[in-house]
Design a protein around this motif. Structure first.
Motif, mmCIF file in Angstrom:
data_model
loop_
_atom_site.group_PDB
_atom_site.id
_atom_site.type_symbol
_atom_site.label_atom_id
_atom_site.label_comp_id
_atom_site.label_asym_id
_atom_site.label_seq_id
_atom_site.Cartn_x
_atom_site.Cartn_y
_atom_site.Cartn_z
ATOM 1 N N HIS A 170 45.036 9.902 16.478
ATOM 2 C CA HIS A 170 46.100 8.917 16.225
ATOM 3 C C HIS A 170 46.057 8.324 14.815
ATOM 4 O O HIS A 170 46.262 7.129 14.630
ATOM 5 N N LYS A 171 45.796 9.186 13.832
ATOM 6 C CA LYS A 171 45.842 8.770 12.429
ATOM 7 C C LYS A 171 47.261 9.013 11.909
ATOM 8 O O LYS A 171 47.957 9.899 12.400
ATOM 9 N N ASP A 172 47.668 8.226 10.913
ATOM 10 C CA ASP A 172 48.967 8.518 10.298
ATOM 11 C C ASP A 172 48.776 9.672 9.303
ATOM 12 O O ASP A 172 47.650 10.091 9.023
ATOM 13 N N GLN A 173 49.872 10.198 8.791
ATOM 14 C CA GLN A 173 49.835 11.379 7.924
ATOM 15 C C GLN A 173 48.913 11.181 6.712
ATOM 16 O O GLN A 173 48.079 12.039 6.416
ATOM 17 N N LEU A 174 49.042 10.059 6.031
ATOM 18 C CA LEU A 174 48.221 9.814 4.835
ATOM 19 C C LEU A 174 46.733 9.731 5.159
ATOM 20 O O LEU A 174 45.900 10.310 4.462
ATOM 21 N N GLU A 175 46.384 8.997 6.212
ATOM 22 C CA GLU A 175 44.980 8.862 6.610
ATOM 23 C C GLU A 175 44.433 10.211 7.069
ATOM 24 O O GLU A 175 43.297 10.571 6.753
ATOM 25 N N ALA A 176 45.235 10.979 7.794
ATOM 26 C CA ALA A 176 44.804 12.301 8.265
ATOM 27 C C ALA A 176 44.513 13.222 7.076
ATOM 28 O O ALA A 176 43.501 13.925 7.049
ATOM 29 N N GLU A 177 45.393 13.197 6.081
ATOM 30 C CA GLU A 177 45.182 14.039 4.897
ATOM 31 C C GLU A 177 43.952 13.577 4.112
ATOM 32 O O GLU A 177 43.173 14.398 3.623
ATOM 33 N N ARG A 178 43.754 12.263 4.004
ATOM 34 C CA ARG A 178 42.596 11.728 3.295
ATOM 35 C C ARG A 178 41.296 12.162 3.991
ATOM 36 O O ARG A 178 40.344 12.610 3.344
ATOM 37 N N LEU A 179 41.256 12.037 5.322
ATOM 38 C CA LEU A 179 40.070 12.431 6.079
ATOM 39 C C LEU A 179 39.816 13.933 5.988
ATOM 40 O O LEU A 179 38.672 14.371 5.837
ATOM 41 N N MET A 180 40.873 14.725 6.071
ATOM 42 C CA MET A 180 40.731 16.177 5.983
ATOM 43 C C MET A 180 40.121 16.561 4.635
ATOM 44 O O MET A 180 39.211 17.391 4.565
ATOM 45 N N LEU A 181 40.598 15.932 3.546
ATOM 46 C CA LEU A 181 40.050 16.237 2.219
ATOM 47 C C LEU A 181 38.599 15.770 2.099
ATOM 48 O O LEU A 181 37.775 16.435 1.463
#
Length: 99
Positions: free
Chosen positions: A45-56
């Motif tokens: 349940h992360k938003d798009q920006l947080e999900a991309e930040r965590l993935m990186l």
């Protein structure tokens, strides 16, 4: 009337929050970045920006904590994500560690 010999007992009740456990995502060379972002959005349940930040962060550091939950919830999220990864043919790996 005398209350001699009677003692009043006080019971202290401690209510503690359940321990939390970190869900750790591990990097690999095969799982797509898009898949990891989708897992972070849909299951964690992360938003798009947080999900991309965590993935990186996972990609650059080799691993990263993506959330902290009570044990049962942490394990369920890991099992759900792992099952989805297996369906997609990814060797995606996550672990649970005490926070």
């Amino acid at each position: 009337m005398s209350l001699q010999g009677q003692t009043k007992e006080h019971t202290k009740i401690e209510i503690r929050e359940p321990k939390h456990y970190k869900v750790i995502m591990h990097n690999d060379d095969f799982t797509s970045m898009e898949f990891v972002v989708d897992i972070l959005i849909q299951i964690f349940h992360k938003d798009q920006l947080e999900a991309e930040r965590l993935m990186l962060l996972v990609h650059k550091s080799g691993r990263a904590a993506v959330g902290a939950y009570p044990y049962d919830l942490a394990v369920t999220k890991v099992q759900t994500a792992s099952a989805r990864a297996k369906e997609e043919g990814f060797p995606f790996r996550m672990t649970v560690e005490e926070a």
